[in-house]
Design a protein around this motif. Structure first.
Motif, PDB file in Angstrom:
ATOM      1  N   ARG A  31      -3.656  -2.421  -2.496  1.00 15.46           N
ATOM      2  CA  ARG A  31      -4.270  -2.209  -1.188  1.00 15.46           C
ATOM      3  C   ARG A  31      -4.085  -3.460  -0.328  1.00 15.46           C
ATOM      4  N   CYS A  32      -3.730  -3.258   0.923  1.00 16.07           N
ATOM      5  CA  CYS A  32      -3.570  -4.382   1.845  1.00 16.07           C
ATOM      6  C   CYS A  32      -4.945  -4.981   2.162  1.00 16.07           C
ATOM      7  N   ASP A  33      -5.035  -6.287   2.129  1.00 15.69           N
ATOM      8  CA  ASP A  33      -6.311  -6.976   2.356  1.00 15.69           C
ATOM      9  C   ASP A  33      -6.898  -6.686   3.731  1.00 15.69           C
ATOM     10  N   GLU A  34      -6.057  -6.597   4.735  1.00 10.03           N
ATOM     11  CA  GLU A  34      -6.534  -6.430   6.104  1.00 10.03           C
ATOM     12  C   GLU A  34      -6.751  -4.970   6.519  1.00 10.03           C
ATOM     13  N   CYS A  35      -6.482  -4.036   5.623  1.00  7.96           N
ATOM     14  CA  CYS A  35      -6.578  -2.608   5.968  1.00  7.96           C
ATOM     15  C   CYS A  35      -8.021  -2.114   5.882  1.00  7.96           C
ATOM     16  N   HIS A  36      -8.460  -1.439   6.931  1.00  5.91           N
ATOM     17  CA  HIS A  36      -9.819  -0.888   6.969  1.00  5.91           C
ATOM     18  C   HIS A  36      -9.866   0.522   6.387  1.00  5.91           C
ATOM     19  N   GLN A  37      -8.899   1.349   6.728  1.00 12.12           N
ATOM     20  CA  GLN A  37      -8.884   2.744   6.296  1.00 12.12           C
ATOM     21  C   GLN A  37      -7.442   3.159   6.037  1.00 12.12           C
ATOM     22  N   GLU A  38      -7.032   3.142   4.785  1.00 11.60           N
ATOM     23  CA  GLU A  38      -5.648   3.432   4.411  1.00 11.60           C
ATOM     24  C   GLU A  38      -5.182   4.811   4.877  1.00 11.60           C
ATOM     25  N   CYS A  67      -4.091   4.721   8.543  1.00 14.24           N
ATOM     26  CA  CYS A  67      -3.269   3.577   8.945  1.00 14.24           C
ATOM     27  C   CYS A  67      -1.872   4.047   9.353  1.00 14.24           C
ATOM     28  N   CYS A  73       0.814  -1.216   0.000  1.00 18.98           N
ATOM     29  CA  CYS A  73       0.000   0.000   0.000  1.00 18.98           C
ATOM     30  C   CYS A  73       0.852   1.271   0.000  1.00 18.98           C
TER      31      CYS A  73
END
Length: 148
Positions: free
Chosen positions: A99-106, A109, A91
């Protein structure tokens, strides 16, 4: 960590830079001098040739030589050719963003924020460091005496 492929690519470019005013160097000679497996070096040099950094000549007196001045070959480009992204997390990558799979709000972060800084600092150094700079550093490290 720097991959062996990238390290070997830089070593090959440095030795070619040191022998810039000489006839093309054979793969077997470079491999022997730098202790690089010949088959692996063949693939690396082919990648660098395809990217426009090397010239190859077949037949008697053949081998590889630089296609560019060592001052124009920057480490950032070599790393991208051999390893792909510079960023440590996808990311934070400029050219290989994912985009990272586990990321909720880049945008909020903290991990991404730190690694964007790491990427930027790394890019600055790699973008400003050429093969000629590596050759100069080696000369300085051995006390100003060229080994070649």
């Amino acid at each position: 960590m720097l991959s062996k492929k990238t390290k070997y690519a830089i070593k090959a470019l440095v030795i070619l830079g040191k022998h810039r005013d000489k006839p093309p160097l054979q793969i077997s000679w470079i491999a022997e001098q730098e202790k690089i497996p010949k088959k692996f070096l063949e693939q690396i040099l082919l990648d660098l040739r395809n990217a426009g950094y090397l010239y190859s000549k077949k037949g008697a007196g053949g081998g590889y030589s630089l296609n560019k001045d060592p001052k124009e070959i920057f480490l950032v480009n070599i790393l991208r050719i051999t390893d792909g992204p510079i960023a440590m997390v996808p990311c934070a990558s400029l050219n290989f963003y994912h985009r990272c799979d586990e990321c909720h709000q880049e945008t909020t972060c903290g991990i991404r924020d730190v690694f964007v800084e790491v990427r930027d600092a790394t890019l600055k150094i790699l973008s400003e460091t050429s093969v000629a700079d590596i050759i100069a550093r080696e000369t300085n490290l051995i006390g100003g005496v060229s080994l070649i």
